[in-house]
Design a protein around this motif. Structure first.
Motif, PDB file in Angstrom:
ATOM      1  N   ASP A  40     -15.977  -2.689  -0.033  1.00  0.00           N
ATOM      2  CA  ASP A  40     -14.961  -1.684   0.247  1.00  0.00           C
ATOM      3  C   ASP A  40     -15.603  -0.472   0.902  1.00  0.00           C
ATOM      4  O   ASP A  40     -16.818  -0.398   1.033  1.00  0.00           O
ATOM      5  CB  ASP A  40     -14.234  -1.279  -1.040  1.00  0.00           C
ATOM      6  N   HIS A  41     -14.759   0.476   1.296  1.00  0.00           N
ATOM      7  CA  HIS A  41     -15.247   1.685   1.966  1.00  0.00           C
ATOM      8  C   HIS A  41     -14.505   2.905   1.436  1.00  0.00           C
ATOM      9  O   HIS A  41     -14.190   3.825   2.184  1.00  0.00           O
ATOM     10  CB  HIS A  41     -15.096   1.562   3.486  1.00  0.00           C
ATOM     11  N   ILE A  42     -14.273   2.910   0.129  1.00  0.00           N
ATOM     12  CA  ILE A  42     -13.524   3.990  -0.506  1.00  0.00           C
ATOM     13  C   ILE A  42     -14.311   5.301  -0.479  1.00  0.00           C
ATOM     14  O   ILE A  42     -13.754   6.365  -0.297  1.00  0.00           O
ATOM     15  CB  ILE A  42     -13.156   3.613  -1.964  1.00  0.00           C
ATOM     16  N   ASN A  43     -15.623   5.231  -0.656  1.00  0.00           N
ATOM     17  CA  ASN A  43     -16.445   6.433  -0.638  1.00  0.00           C
ATOM     18  C   ASN A  43     -17.553   6.272   0.403  1.00  0.00           C
ATOM     19  O   ASN A  43     -17.752   5.189   0.950  1.00  0.00           O
ATOM     20  CB  ASN A  43     -17.006   6.736  -2.036  1.00  0.00           C
ATOM     21  N   ARG A  79       0.808  -1.215   0.000  1.00  0.00           N
ATOM     22  CA  ARG A  79       0.000   0.000   0.000  1.00  0.00           C
ATOM     23  C   ARG A  79       0.843   1.269   0.000  1.00  0.00           C
ATOM     24  O   ARG A  79       0.303   2.372  -0.030  1.00  0.00           O
ATOM     25  CB  ARG A  79      -0.939   0.002   1.199  1.00  0.00           C
ATOM     26  N   ASP A  96     -20.275   3.440  -0.112  1.00  0.00           N
ATOM     27  CA  ASP A  96     -19.697   2.107   0.108  1.00  0.00           C
ATOM     28  C   ASP A  96     -19.402   1.875   1.582  1.00  0.00           C
ATOM     29  O   ASP A  96     -19.638   0.777   2.109  1.00  0.00           O
ATOM     30  CB  ASP A  96     -18.403   1.926  -0.702  1.00  0.00           C
ATOM     31  N   ALA A  97     -18.880   2.893   2.267  1.00  0.00           N
ATOM     32  CA  ALA A  97     -18.568   2.766   3.697  1.00  0.00           C
ATOM     33  C   ALA A  97     -19.846   2.521   4.494  1.00  0.00           C
ATOM     34  O   ALA A  97     -19.877   1.630   5.365  1.00  0.00           O
ATOM     35  CB  ALA A  97     -17.849   4.016   4.189  1.00  0.00           C
ATOM     36  N   HIS A 124     -13.849  -7.546   2.714  1.00  0.00           N
ATOM     37  CA  HIS A 124     -12.937  -7.077   1.663  1.00  0.00           C
ATOM     38  C   HIS A 124     -12.599  -8.205   0.694  1.00  0.00           C
ATOM     39  O   HIS A 124     -12.527  -7.981  -0.522  1.00  0.00           O
ATOM     40  CB  HIS A 124     -11.645  -6.524   2.267  1.00  0.00           C
ATOM     41  N   THR A 141     -21.041   1.256  -6.765  1.00  0.00           N
ATOM     42  CA  THR A 141     -21.064   2.187  -5.635  1.00  0.00           C
ATOM     43  C   THR A 141     -22.306   1.995  -4.765  1.00  0.00           C
ATOM     44  O   THR A 141     -23.420   1.973  -5.259  1.00  0.00           O
ATOM     45  CB  THR A 141     -21.010   3.644  -6.146  1.00  0.00           C
ATOM     46  N   GLU A 190      -9.885  -9.917  -8.193  1.00  0.00           N
ATOM     47  CA  GLU A 190     -10.383  -8.535  -8.192  1.00  0.00           C
ATOM     48  C   GLU A 190     -11.870  -8.565  -8.518  1.00  0.00           C
ATOM     49  O   GLU A 190     -12.297  -9.274  -9.423  1.00  0.00           O
ATOM     50  CB  GLU A 190      -9.642  -7.687  -9.227  1.00  0.00           C
TER      51      GLU A 190
END
Length: 168
Positions: A141-144, A63, A147-148, A136, A83, A78
């Motif tokens: 995911d929680h990128i935005n 990362r 999503d979070a 995950h 979203t 992957e």
């Protein structure tokens, strides 16, 4: 469909020896799969129980963040995430081998420090982190913010089935 996920725990840091991580991990990972309607016995997850030094190396390598973190995960595949929605979940062949979901690394010192700072039982905090990491592996995911919010709601629901209070 209520079996235990096939979880392979590799203990690298001796502090983890005193923790019943096999049981905690099996319970947490299985709870995620059950909540999502997946047969726990059809999936495999590998967990590296390490220390802060090792997870800092992994965090740097994967990362670009040269410091320890509590948990890291590497999905076997992957997965595209629409979203604010759930990803498409895997459907293993019932006659085939279990599907490898991916790998998780979890750091003892960071987990212990966070649990203490947050006034939570260590096993509850570790369970939450393993639920989080397993989601995950499945593509959550929680990128935005959407999503979070979606991921946190699922985590909270899963933890409630395990008798663990809302961590948020």
């Amino acid at each position: 469909m209520n079996g235990t996920a096939l979880v392979d725990v590799i203990i690298e840091a001796p502090e983890w020896e005193a923790v019943n991580l096999d049981v905690i991990a099996g319970r947490a990972c299985s709870a995620v799969l059950a909540e999502l309607g997946l047969d726990s016995e059809r999936f495999e997850i590998a967990i590296l129980a390490c220390d802060d030094t090792r997870i800092a190396e992994l965090n740097t390598d994967f990362r670009g963040k040269p410091h320890p973190t509590n948990v890291l995960s590497w999905p076997a595949e992957e997965i595209e995430l629409p979203t604010g929605q759930s990803p498409e979940l895997p459907h293993p062949d019932p006659d085939g081998p279990p599907v490898e979901l991916g790998d998780i690394a979890i750091a003892y010192e960071t987990c212990a420090r966070e649990a203490e700072n947050q006034g939570k039982p260590f096993s509850d905090h570790v369970s939450h982190l393993l639920v989080h990491a397993t989601l995950h592996l499945l593509g959550f995911d929680h990128i935005n913010d959407p999503d979070a919010a979606h991921m946190e709601a699922i985590e909270t629901r899963i933890l409630a089935t395990m008798g663990i209070p809302d961590p948020y």
